[in-house]
Every structure is written in structure tokens, then in C-alpha cells.
Write an enzyme that holds these catalytic residues in place. Sequence first.
Site, PDB file in Angstrom:
ATOM      1  N   GLY A 172      41.100  49.665  40.159  1.00  0.00           N
ATOM      2  CA  GLY A 172      42.282  49.136  39.478  1.00  0.00           C
ATOM      3  C   GLY A 172      41.942  48.001  38.535  1.00  0.00           C
ATOM      4  N   GLY A 173      42.640  46.878  38.721  1.00  0.00           N
ATOM      5  CA  GLY A 173      42.455  45.727  37.844  1.00  0.00           C
ATOM      6  C   GLY A 173      41.015  45.249  37.807  1.00  0.00           C
ATOM      7  N   GLY A 407      28.806  60.511   3.463  1.00  0.00           N
ATOM      8  CA  GLY A 407      29.525  59.389   4.069  1.00  0.00           C
ATOM      9  C   GLY A 407      28.654  58.648   5.070  1.00  0.00           C
ATOM     10  N   ALA A 408      27.759  59.379   5.712  1.00  0.00           N
ATOM     11  CA  ALA A 408      26.918  58.734   6.728  1.00  0.00           C
ATOM     12  C   ALA A 408      25.933  57.755   6.081  1.00  0.00           C
ATOM     13  CB  ALA A 408      26.189  59.792   7.543  1.00  0.00           C
TER      14      ALA A 408
HETATM   15  C1  HXC Z   1      43.999  43.639  50.021  1.00  0.00           C
HETATM   16  C2  HXC Z   1      42.123  44.879  50.412  1.00  0.00           C
HETATM   17  C3  HXC Z   1      42.231  45.501  49.153  1.00  0.00           C
HETATM   18  C4  HXC Z   1      43.318  45.106  48.340  1.00  0.00           C
HETATM   19  C5  HXC Z   1      40.503  46.280  50.130  1.00  0.00           C
HETATM   20  N1  HXC Z   1      41.042  45.411  50.991  1.00  0.00           N
HETATM   21  N2  HXC Z   1      41.215  46.373  49.001  1.00  0.00           N
HETATM   22  N3  HXC Z   1      42.996  43.955  50.839  1.00  0.00           N
HETATM   23  N4  HXC Z   1      44.172  44.183  48.813  1.00  0.00           N
HETATM   24  N5  HXC Z   1      43.482  45.627  47.132  1.00  0.00           N
HETATM   25  C6  HXC Z   1      40.551  45.026  52.289  1.00  0.00           C
HETATM   26  C7  HXC Z   1      40.708  46.126  53.319  1.00  0.00           C
HETATM   27  O1  HXC Z   1      41.990  46.087  53.883  1.00  0.00           O
HETATM   28  C8  HXC Z   1      39.637  45.715  54.308  1.00  0.00           C
HETATM   29  O2  HXC Z   1      40.140  44.651  55.070  1.00  0.00           O
HETATM   30  C9  HXC Z   1      38.540  45.177  53.448  1.00  0.00           C
HETATM   31  O3  HXC Z   1      39.166  44.833  52.201  1.00  0.00           O
HETATM   32  C10 HXC Z   1      37.439  46.162  53.154  1.00  0.00           C
HETATM   33  O4  HXC Z   1      38.049  47.371  52.693  1.00  0.00           O
HETATM   34  P1  HXC Z   1      37.610  48.797  53.222  1.00  0.00           P
HETATM   35  O5  HXC Z   1      38.618  49.753  52.778  1.00  0.00           O
HETATM   36  O6  HXC Z   1      37.340  48.706  54.703  1.00  0.00           O
HETATM   37  O7  HXC Z   1      36.226  48.996  52.491  1.00  0.00           O
HETATM   38  P2  HXC Z   1      35.624  50.309  51.837  1.00  0.00           P
HETATM   39  O8  HXC Z   1      35.758  51.452  52.792  1.00  0.00           O
HETATM   40  O9  HXC Z   1      34.264  49.938  51.381  1.00  0.00           O
HETATM   41  O10 HXC Z   1      36.548  50.654  50.590  1.00  0.00           O
HETATM   42  C11 HXC Z   1      36.622  49.762  49.487  1.00  0.00           C
HETATM   43  C12 HXC Z   1      37.762  50.197  48.533  1.00  0.00           C
HETATM   44  C13 HXC Z   1      39.060  50.397  49.336  1.00  0.00           C
HETATM   45  C14 HXC Z   1      37.359  51.474  47.810  1.00  0.00           C
HETATM   46  C15 HXC Z   1      37.891  49.089  47.475  1.00  0.00           C
HETATM   47  O11 HXC Z   1      39.274  49.224  50.144  1.00  0.00           O
HETATM   48  C16 HXC Z   1      40.248  50.605  48.473  1.00  0.00           C
HETATM   49  O12 HXC Z   1      40.470  51.701  47.981  1.00  0.00           O
HETATM   50  N6  HXC Z   1      41.049  49.554  48.319  1.00  0.00           N
HETATM   51  C17 HXC Z   1      42.276  49.628  47.567  1.00  0.00           C
HETATM   52  C18 HXC Z   1      42.017  49.801  46.099  1.00  0.00           C
HETATM   53  C19 HXC Z   1      43.272  49.687  45.322  1.00  0.00           C
HETATM   54  O13 HXC Z   1      44.043  50.645  45.208  1.00  0.00           O
HETATM   55  N7  HXC Z   1      43.568  48.473  44.840  1.00  0.00           N
HETATM   56  C20 HXC Z   1      44.768  48.113  44.144  1.00  0.00           C
HETATM   57  C21 HXC Z   1      44.510  48.461  42.712  1.00  0.00           C
HETATM   58  S1  HXC Z   1      45.934  48.157  41.752  1.00  0.00           S
HETATM   59  P3  HXC Z   1      39.662  44.347  56.567  1.00  0.00           P
HETATM   60  O14 HXC Z   1      40.544  43.239  57.014  1.00  0.00           O
HETATM   61  O15 HXC Z   1      39.843  45.619  57.326  1.00  0.00           O
HETATM   62  O16 HXC Z   1      38.236  43.959  56.453  1.00  0.00           O
HETATM   63  C22 HXC Z   1      45.444  46.908  40.808  1.00  0.00           C
HETATM   64  C23 HXC Z   1      46.510  46.472  39.877  1.00  0.00           C
HETATM   65  C24 HXC Z   1      45.970  45.686  38.727  1.00  0.00           C
HETATM   66  O17 HXC Z   1      44.394  46.401  40.890  1.00  0.00           O
HETATM   67  C25 HXC Z   1      46.112  46.482  37.494  1.00  0.00           C
HETATM   68  C26 HXC Z   1      45.840  45.650  36.305  1.00  0.00           C
HETATM   69  C27 HXC Z   1      45.617  46.510  35.077  1.00  0.00           C
END
Ligand code: HXC
Length: 517
Positions: A172-173, A407-408
Site C-alpha cells: 500500500g502506502g 526523430g531519434a
Molecule cells: C497494523 C500491521 C499492519 C498494518 C502488519 N501489521 N501490517 N499492523 N497495520 N498495516 C502487523 C501484524 O498484525 C503483525 O502484528 C505484524 O505486523 C507482522 O505482520 P505479519 O502479517 O505477521 O507478517 P508477515 O506474514 O510477514 O506479512 C507482512 C505483510 C502483512 C505482507 C505486510 O502483514 C500484510 O499484508 N499486512 C497488511 C498490508 C496492508 O494491506 N496494509 C494497508 C495498506 S493500505 P503482530 O502483533 O501479530 O506481530 C495503505 C493506505 C495508504 O497503506 C495508501 C496511500 C496511497
Amino acid sequence: MPINKQAVEELERRRQATEAGGGRKKIEARHAKGLWTARERLAHLFTEGTFQEYGQHAQHESRQFGMEGKDLPGDAVVTGVGYVDGRPVASFSQDFTVAGGSLGTMHAEKISMIMDQAEIGGIPVVGFNDSGGARIQEGVMALSGYGQVFNRNVRLSGVVPQIAVISGPCAGGAAYSPALMDFIIMIREGAEMFICGPEVIRGVTGQATTKAEIGSADVHASVSGNIHFVAENEEDAVGIVRRLLSYLPSNNMSEPPHHIEPELDLAEDPAMNDILPDSGKSPFDVKDVITGLSDPDSFLEVQRDFAKNIVVGFGRIAGMVVGYIANQPKELAGCLDIDASDKGSRFIRFCNAFGVPIINLVDVPGFLPGVRQERGGIIRHGAKMLFSYGAATVPKITIIMRKAYGGAYLAMCSRDMGADLVLAWPTAEIAVMGADGAVNILYRGDLDKADDRVARSRELADEYRAHFASPYISAGKLFIHDVITPSETRARVALALRTLLSKRETRPPKKHGNIPL
Ligand code: HXC
């Protein structure tokens, strides 16, 4: 009066607590994947003992969805400044061991604070990105945080160099801040970057895919073109950051770190005469020319695996930092296509923003013909090359090695497009198009009537080639400053560069131009 011992102990206790990040288990999990922690990266980047941390005691703002009373050391990011090879650099390093490096309000505030320091001091920013994106529990506050970071990325663009390292998952962001920076280095294993993950893609489109297919370093390096370097591991990534910084000024008001020799070595290099094949139609590797022109081991190729028909990168000629933009005859005969135009233009614009002189090596038969190119917008993309060269006020030196057609020819920085110096090798061919194509258009009727079409076509092509496909017509009209041998090129370019380093060109005032995007 000596400082209160208890107060110092309290400080030490707090420091140790934040430095422990997400704890031993999470750190071991990182190491098991061959990845470093946020602090280990910084320790490797900065000269020992020089890193000064800002915001170590920041407290997170997450108050809901199970976050009440939770401690998130440093709010999942380490920020500060230190020395890299003798120059101050600002950095942030996201800590995946703490809430997955997710970006909450204070996390964003810390990154913004260090970017503000970079702007005030005019020093580069290096960001290690390792984050699950916007912290879900903080909702719109996290989005606002990203907005603040993105806004600063844009504000600093063209002011100080910004380098992003993708060191872990960037969802994401977390992918957009790097995309707004100048260079992205991504670790081959263990890092991934995407806007919508496989689950979201499947849910919305029904398409099945994998993280590797959409977000691996290899895919971003060779298919999407989103990144500039693939690092084999964290150590390699830090090495690339350091190498990249060695060519860059700290800000747009400083000169790149030229190592100017008091007296230039202007000797000829006979080996350069052996690079071109006998036949003008046979390919050669333009990187041999770049290596021949550059100081030993000084060429750093950028985006090596993307749009290989154009080669871009930094180097030094007689100690002076340059950016190369070179057609690669080994790939698509060196034609400019959509991707090559995007790659070339972005690099030209970076060089111009930071005062890096540009060397153009030309062997280009034209823009790549094809339905996909036309429908894909080659007009718009190719125009970026024209725009970027036309707008660039840094020294621009063009060497026409073989073909420079149509052109190139203009899109590789001819004299009319603002080259300060154009040199041609005796093998240069400058024309509206290749001889065979020109004859087919000019003499279609004549050829239809000819007894021996092939022989007549060859005869007419030879005539056309003799007229246009030599450098002397262009040299006679002063489109070319001089015709030189390959062996003379390094010396001629070195002296010209030395002369042009003091170039200052001003343009009519305007807010900014409107580059075709
Ligand atoms: C809060 C988060 C988090 C998030 C991960 N964690 N992403 N907490 N907000 N966005 C936390 C998990 O709950 C977990 O907490 C710890 O981080 C590790 O994550 P895991 O999932 O156990 O790790 P892994 O299996 O390695 O996977 C990593 C990951 C996955 C691929 C990044 O966590 C994931 O898909 N996260 C969500 C991604 C996402 O959709 N983000 C939002 C994007 S929207 P604990 O406590 O269990 O250790 C966005 C909007 C902005 O960003 C847009 C602007 C243009």
C-alpha cells in the site's frame, strides 16, 4: 554539580527499551530470513559512532482495536542523521519487528521531521522501507501521515537526493513514498512491493496471482521498471546506497563530487578503435564504449534490467562525474521505444536537477515501429526525451557513433536540442531514415519499372548513403562540431567536460514546464 545519576539511569533504561525493538523473538525471525533489523541497517550505513537519533522516545497514538496500553518502541521507525563517507546524510529505517513497521501518526511525524532536517541542511535522505503500510488501527490518521510524508517527498524532489531501500514487505502506502524518491534499491529475497496484494486482486478481478509475480525485486527490475537496483542482500543494498551517494551532490545548490585532476591526461586510447564491428549492421555492446570512456571501475549502471535498449548510469571521466545515456545496439537494434524513453528521460531529469553533466552515446535507427508502440503512446513517451533534453541546462555532450536517424537523432540530443558539443565518429550516419527505407519511399515508381529491382534499389541506396550517411554533410553544416576517431574520444570529452563544468544557463522564468507524462 554532577548530573543526577538516577536521571541518567532512567535515560539509559529508556534507550535500551526502544533499542530492543519488537523483542528477541521477532528479531530472530528477521535474521532467520536473512534480513537485518532497522538499527542494524543504520549501523552499517553510517560511519561508526556518528549516527544521532531523533525521536527515539516518541510514543504512538494508537488507542483502539487492541492497541490500548501497548508499547510500540520508537513507533516502529528509527530516524536520525550521521556521516556516510564523510558527508552528513538523513535516514529513516522502519522497524518491522514493531507492529509490522506500520505507519501511524507519530511514525509519520518522525519521518517528516527527519526529512525537514534534510531540507534545512541540504543533505540526502536514505529511507529503509519495511512496512505493512498504513497502521490499520489508526485509520484516517495513518492516511494523513502518509500524506505528510508524500508531500515532503515531492517538496524535496530536485532539492536533495532521495534514495529508498525496499528491505521487506512494502504494501500500500509503503510503496508510494519510495516511488516518489529518486532511486529505489530492492533486496532480491525477502522484500516485496505492491499496491494491491494477491488476495485483493483475486477478490476484485478473479485473477489468481502470487506476491512474487506482482511484487518481487526481479519483476520490478525487469518488467514494471519501478526499481533501479536489485541488491543481493541487506549488506549489498547498503553498499549500493553508498556507491550511489558517491556520485551525487548533497543538494541542488552544490556541485557533484568531481575529483578534478590538475592536468588532464589527454592520451589517445587505441583500444577504442576496435569496438565497432566492420559491418554497420552488426550489433556491438555500448557498455564497452562506456567502459572505455570511464575511469576504471567507475561505471554504475542504473535500471540495468529494464528497457535494455537504452543504457543509463553514472561514471567518472578524468575524475568528473557524468551521467551516460546510451543507445544499446545489442537490444532492439538500439531503437527507442516507450520504456526506453521513460527510462532515459527520468535519468536525464535527475542529472539536470543535480548538476550532473550528460554524455549521450548515439547509435539509433529510430523509434521502434509497431502497433503496440503507436497505441501505447510512443508519441507521448518519446516526447519525454525531447522535453527532458530541451529542458536540461547541465553540460550536454553527444557522440554519434553510427546511426542517428530521424526523430531519434533529435531525441538523443542533437545540437538543435541543446547539445553543447556534438562529436561524430567517421562511421556516423545522420539522416531522416535509413537508406533502404528512404529509397523505397522516394523511388517507388522507379523501382517498380526496374528490370532488376534489387540491383536498382541497392544502387539508389548507395547514392543516398553517400550523400547523407556520412558525418561530413552534417559537419559541413555545423550540426557536428568535429569528426573524431573512437581513440580520440575520451580525451576530447574530458577536455570539453572540464571546459563546460562552469556552464551556467538561464531560461525565461516560469513555474515549471509541462512535460508529457
Ligand atoms: C497494523 C500491521 C499492519 C498494518 C502488519 N501489521 N501490517 N499492523 N497495520 N498495516 C502487523 C501484524 O498484525 C503483525 O502484528 C505484524 O505486523 C507482522 O505482520 P505479519 O502479517 O505477521 O507478517 P508477515 O506474514 O510477514 O506479512 C507482512 C505483510 C502483512 C505482507 C505486510 O502483514 C500484510 O499484508 N499486512 C497488511 C498490508 C496492508 O494491506 N496494509 C494497508 C495498506 S493500505 P503482530 O502483533 O501479530 O506481530 C495503505 C493506505 C495508504 O497503506 C495508501 C496511500 C496511497
